[in-house]
Motif scaffolding. Structure first.
Motif, PDB file in Angstrom:
ATOM      1  N   LEU A   6       0.884  -1.127   0.056  1.00 28.49           N
ATOM      2  CA  LEU A   6       0.099   0.018   0.112  1.00 28.49           C
ATOM      3  C   LEU A   6       0.790   1.382   0.058  1.00 28.49           C
ATOM      4  O   LEU A   6       0.464   2.166  -0.626  1.00 28.49           O
ATOM      5  N   THR A   7       1.893   1.184   0.733  1.00 31.61           N
ATOM      6  CA  THR A   7       3.031   2.397   0.841  1.00 31.61           C
ATOM      7  C   THR A   7       3.511   2.525  -0.630  1.00 31.61           C
ATOM      8  O   THR A   7       3.582   3.635  -1.101  1.00 31.61           O
ATOM      9  N   ALA A   8       3.671   1.464  -1.391  1.00 32.38           N
ATOM     10  CA  ALA A   8       4.576   1.688  -2.741  1.00 32.38           C
ATOM     11  C   ALA A   8       3.227   2.099  -3.736  1.00 32.38           C
ATOM     12  O   ALA A   8       3.836   2.958  -4.624  1.00 32.38           O
ATOM     13  N   VAL A   9       2.184   1.602  -3.788  1.00 34.97           N
ATOM     14  CA  VAL A   9       1.272   1.939  -4.936  1.00 34.97           C
ATOM     15  C   VAL A   9      -0.048   2.916  -4.480  1.00 34.97           C
ATOM     16  O   VAL A   9      -0.583   3.109  -5.445  1.00 34.97           O
ATOM     17  N   GLY A  10      -0.037   3.094  -3.258  1.00 37.49           N
ATOM     18  CA  GLY A  10      -1.411   3.837  -2.737  1.00 37.49           C
ATOM     19  C   GLY A  10      -1.428   5.099  -3.593  1.00 37.49           C
ATOM     20  O   GLY A  10      -2.708   5.613  -3.815  1.00 37.49           O
ATOM     21  N   GLY A  11      -0.617   5.818  -3.311  1.00 39.52           N
ATOM     22  CA  GLY A  11      -0.332   7.183  -4.141  1.00 39.52           C
ATOM     23  C   GLY A  11      -0.931   7.321  -5.595  1.00 39.52           C
ATOM     24  O   GLY A  11      -1.745   8.056  -5.700  1.00 39.52           O
ATOM     25  N   GLY A  12      -0.480   6.337  -6.277  1.00 35.15           N
ATOM     26  CA  GLY A  12      -0.972   5.978  -7.721  1.00 35.15           C
ATOM     27  C   GLY A  12      -2.531   5.882  -7.830  1.00 35.15           C
ATOM     28  O   GLY A  12      -3.045   6.147  -8.613  1.00 35.15           O
ATOM     29  N   MET A  13      -2.923   4.953  -6.899  1.00 37.51           N
ATOM     30  CA  MET A  13      -4.308   4.662  -6.710  1.00 37.51           C
ATOM     31  C   MET A  13      -5.226   5.592  -6.484  1.00 37.51           C
ATOM     32  O   MET A  13      -5.918   5.814  -7.122  1.00 37.51           O
ATOM     33  N   ILE A  14      -4.751   6.430  -5.584  1.00 39.71           N
ATOM     34  CA  ILE A  14      -5.595   7.658  -5.288  1.00 39.71           C
ATOM     35  C   ILE A  14      -5.590   8.719  -6.177  1.00 39.71           C
ATOM     36  O   ILE A  14      -6.776   9.134  -6.485  1.00 39.71           O
ATOM     37  N   ARG A  15      -4.553   8.704  -6.743  1.00 35.80           N
ATOM     38  CA  ARG A  15      -4.363   9.690  -8.088  1.00 35.80           C
ATOM     39  C   ARG A  15      -5.383   9.404  -9.185  1.00 35.80           C
ATOM     40  O   ARG A  15      -6.152   9.987  -9.662  1.00 35.80           O
ATOM     41  N   ASP A  16      -5.475   8.076  -9.462  1.00 31.90           N
ATOM     42  CA  ASP A  16      -6.443   7.616 -10.565  1.00 31.90           C
ATOM     43  C   ASP A  16      -7.645   7.728 -10.106  1.00 31.90           C
ATOM     44  O   ASP A  16      -8.614   7.965 -11.007  1.00 31.90           O
ATOM     45  N   VAL A  17      -7.832   7.420  -8.611  1.00 37.47           N
ATOM     46  CA  VAL A  17      -9.495   7.335  -8.457  1.00 37.47           C
ATOM     47  C   VAL A  17      -9.989   8.675  -8.452  1.00 37.47           C
ATOM     48  O   VAL A  17     -11.192   9.197  -9.114  1.00 37.47           O
ATOM     49  N   VAL A  18      -9.095   9.744  -7.947  1.00 35.35           N
ATOM     50  CA  VAL A  18      -9.668  11.058  -7.827  1.00 35.35           C
ATOM     51  C   VAL A  18      -9.780  11.826  -9.281  1.00 35.35           C
ATOM     52  O   VAL A  18     -10.338  12.862  -9.493  1.00 35.35           O
ATOM     53  N   THR A  19      -9.150  11.102 -10.278  1.00 35.22           N
ATOM     54  CA  THR A  19      -9.268  11.659 -11.664  1.00 35.22           C
ATOM     55  C   THR A  19     -10.147  10.973 -12.618  1.00 35.22           C
ATOM     56  O   THR A  19     -10.177  11.096 -13.775  1.00 35.22           O
ATOM     57  N   GLY A  20     -10.957   9.991 -11.986  1.00 33.86           N
ATOM     58  CA  GLY A  20     -12.001   9.062 -12.378  1.00 33.86           C
ATOM     59  C   GLY A  20     -11.487   8.060 -13.349  1.00 33.86           C
ATOM     60  O   GLY A  20     -12.117   7.635 -14.323  1.00 33.86           O
ATOM     61  N   ARG A  21     -10.194   7.508 -12.840  1.00 29.73           N
ATOM     62  CA  ARG A  21      -9.658   6.403 -14.055  1.00 29.73           C
ATOM     63  C   ARG A  21      -9.712   5.021 -12.808  1.00 29.73           C
ATOM     64  O   ARG A  21      -9.578   5.029 -11.730  1.00 29.73           O
ATOM     65  N   ILE A  22      -9.798   4.082 -13.564  1.00 28.86           N
ATOM     66  CA  ILE A  22      -9.542   2.800 -12.756  1.00 28.86           C
ATOM     67  C   ILE A  22      -8.050   2.629 -12.724  1.00 28.86           C
ATOM     68  O   ILE A  22      -7.187   2.939 -13.416  1.00 28.86           O
ATOM     69  N   PRO A  23      -7.614   2.526 -11.132  1.00 32.46           N
ATOM     70  CA  PRO A  23      -6.233   2.384 -11.023  1.00 32.46           C
ATOM     71  C   PRO A  23      -5.402   1.412 -11.845  1.00 32.46           C
ATOM     72  O   PRO A  23      -5.936   0.387 -12.175  1.00 32.46           O
ATOM     73  N   VAL A  24      -4.212   1.806 -12.432  1.00 35.17           N
ATOM     74  CA  VAL A  24      -3.511   0.799 -13.096  1.00 35.17           C
ATOM     75  C   VAL A  24      -2.973  -0.351 -12.685  1.00 35.17           C
ATOM     76  O   VAL A  24      -2.680  -1.386 -13.544  1.00 35.17           O
ATOM     77  N   VAL A  25      -3.004  -0.481 -11.356  1.00 33.02           N
ATOM     78  CA  VAL A  25      -2.495  -1.593 -10.833  1.00 33.02           C
ATOM     79  C   VAL A  25      -3.432  -2.661 -10.781  1.00 33.02           C
ATOM     80  O   VAL A  25      -3.026  -3.741 -10.524  1.00 33.02           O
ATOM     81  N   PHE A  26      -4.577  -2.318 -11.178  1.00 31.10           N
ATOM     82  CA  PHE A  26      -5.689  -3.459 -11.280  1.00 31.10           C
ATOM     83  C   PHE A  26      -5.562  -4.483 -12.625  1.00 31.10           C
ATOM     84  O   PHE A  26      -6.178  -5.167 -12.877  1.00 31.10           O
ATOM     85  N   GLY A  27      -4.742  -4.100 -13.465  1.00 29.74           N
ATOM     86  CA  GLY A  27      -4.424  -4.949 -14.579  1.00 29.74           C
ATOM     87  C   GLY A  27      -4.305  -4.299 -15.836  1.00 29.74           C
ATOM     88  O   GLY A  27      -4.827  -2.972 -15.930  1.00 29.74           O
ATOM     89  N   GLY A  28      -3.836  -4.993 -16.975  1.00 24.32           N
ATOM     90  CA  GLY A  28      -3.624  -4.501 -18.346  1.00 24.32           C
ATOM     91  C   GLY A  28      -2.206  -3.429 -18.383  1.00 24.32           C
ATOM     92  O   GLY A  28      -2.112  -3.131 -19.550  1.00 24.32           O
ATOM     93  N   ASN A  29      -1.634  -3.328 -17.168  1.00 17.12           N
ATOM     94  CA  ASN A  29      -0.485  -2.586 -17.200  1.00 17.12           C
ATOM     95  C   ASN A  29       0.995  -3.619 -16.845  1.00 17.12           C
ATOM     96  O   ASN A  29       0.712  -4.608 -16.474  1.00 17.12           O
ATOM     97  N   THR A  30       2.132  -3.126 -17.193  1.00 18.13           N
ATOM     98  CA  THR A  30       3.238  -3.797 -17.012  1.00 18.13           C
ATOM     99  C   THR A  30       3.422  -3.990 -15.455  1.00 18.13           C
ATOM    100  O   THR A  30       2.735  -3.188 -14.326  1.00 18.13           O
ATOM    101  N   LEU A  31       3.873  -5.128 -14.793  1.00 20.80           N
ATOM    102  CA  LEU A  31       3.901  -5.476 -13.473  1.00 20.80           C
ATOM    103  C   LEU A  31       4.400  -4.208 -12.630  1.00 20.80           C
ATOM    104  O   LEU A  31       5.483  -3.542 -12.968  1.00 20.80           O
ATOM    105  N   TYR A  32       3.594  -4.059 -11.709  1.00 15.91           N
ATOM    106  CA  TYR A  32       3.992  -2.773 -10.762  1.00 15.91           C
ATOM    107  C   TYR A  32       3.563  -3.382  -9.200  1.00 15.91           C
ATOM    108  O   TYR A  32       4.722  -3.512  -8.356  1.00 15.91           O
ATOM    109  N   ALA A  33       2.300  -3.419  -8.936  1.00  9.58           N
ATOM    110  CA  ALA A  33       2.103  -4.159  -7.468  1.00  9.58           C
ATOM    111  C   ALA A  33       2.411  -5.619  -7.258  1.00  9.58           C
ATOM    112  O   ALA A  33       3.152  -5.722  -6.311  1.00  9.58           O
ATOM    113  N   SER A  34       2.774  -6.178  -8.364  1.00 17.93           N
ATOM    114  CA  SER A  34       3.394  -7.671  -8.256  1.00 17.93           C
ATOM    115  C   SER A  34       4.922  -7.461  -7.807  1.00 17.93           C
ATOM    116  O   SER A  34       5.560  -7.990  -6.882  1.00 17.93           O
ATOM    117  N   VAL A  35       5.426  -6.473  -8.340  1.00 16.88           N
ATOM    118  CA  VAL A  35       6.670  -6.247  -7.737  1.00 16.88           C
ATOM    119  C   VAL A  35       7.076  -5.671  -6.420  1.00 16.88           C
ATOM    120  O   VAL A  35       7.978  -6.201  -5.570  1.00 16.88           O
TER     121      VAL A  35
END
Length: 208
Positions: free
Chosen positions: A130-159
């Motif tokens: 959560l510390t590593a990916v939480g900021g990007g998730m919050i950014r995506d939510v407040v801009t009306g986007r599905i968080p990129v860590v939920f799939g379809g992008n290169t490995l990030y949360a997995s790393v």
């Protein structure tokens, strides 16, 4: 003779990560044609959101509010992103590299801090990720986007999960500094390789 203090290096990586992620937030703000307030909010949320979430869940004062470098770094990133237009492959590569350094640093920091507060293994790993990916998730939510860590992008949360597990194992045997360094190296290498070769997790659809 002075001995090397690894905490200074880790803090440098930490602040560099805030700057890089703040700039990534500012780039999103530019794409969405926000004003300076929008730049500020997205830079702060992206650069500091994960650590603030972690500290709130641990019921402690966020580090972003006690160490002036962190908030100053995010605000600086917002200003730079607002005033300058970043183009070119080297800019993207530099931000990606700094982002991966931060990913390893933050996954380790969150995990180690959670262990220090007496949390069990799985909650500690969860807070590390959560510390590593939480900021990007919050950014995506407040801009009306599905968080990129939920799939379809290169490995990030997995790393980040790998870095958190690595940090947990090494910290559990008494080597928190080694845990931090190992997580930074591992996440940087895996993250850059995933970005270079477009590694993704398999996705499932309605019939999958």
């Amino acid at each position: 003779m002075n001995t090397f203090d690894p905490s200074l290096l880790f803090r440098t990586v930490d602040v560099a990560g805030v700057l890089a992620n703040g700039l990534l937030g500012a780039l999103v703000a530019r794409r969405m044609r926000f004003d300076i307030i929008g730049f500020l909010f997205l830079a702060i949320l992206t650069g500091l959101g994960g650590g603030m979430l972690r500290d709130v869940l641990l019921n402690t004062r966020p580090v972003a509010f006690t160490d002036p470098l962190y908030l100053a770094g995010a605000v600086t990133a917002a200003g730079v992103g607002y005033l300058l237009v970043f183009k070119g492959h080297w800019v993207g590569r530099t931000l990606t590299f700094l982002d991966m350094l931060a990913l390893g640093c933050w996954s380790a920091t969150g995990t180690i801090k959670a262990l220090g507060y007496g949390l069990d293994l799985l909650p500690a790993i969860l807070l590390g990720v959560l510390t590593a990916v939480g900021g990007g998730m919050i950014r995506d939510v407040v801009t009306g986007r599905i968080p990129v860590v939920f799939g379809g992008n290169t490995l990030y949360a997995s790393v980040a999960i790998i870095g958190a597990i690595e940090s947990l194992l090494l910290t559990s045997v008494g080597y928190p500094n080694v845990a931090m360094a190992a997580s930074i190296v591992t996440c940087s290498v895996l993250g850059l390789l995933a970005h270079r070769y477009k590694w993704t997790l398999p996705r499932k659809g309605d019939g999958g």
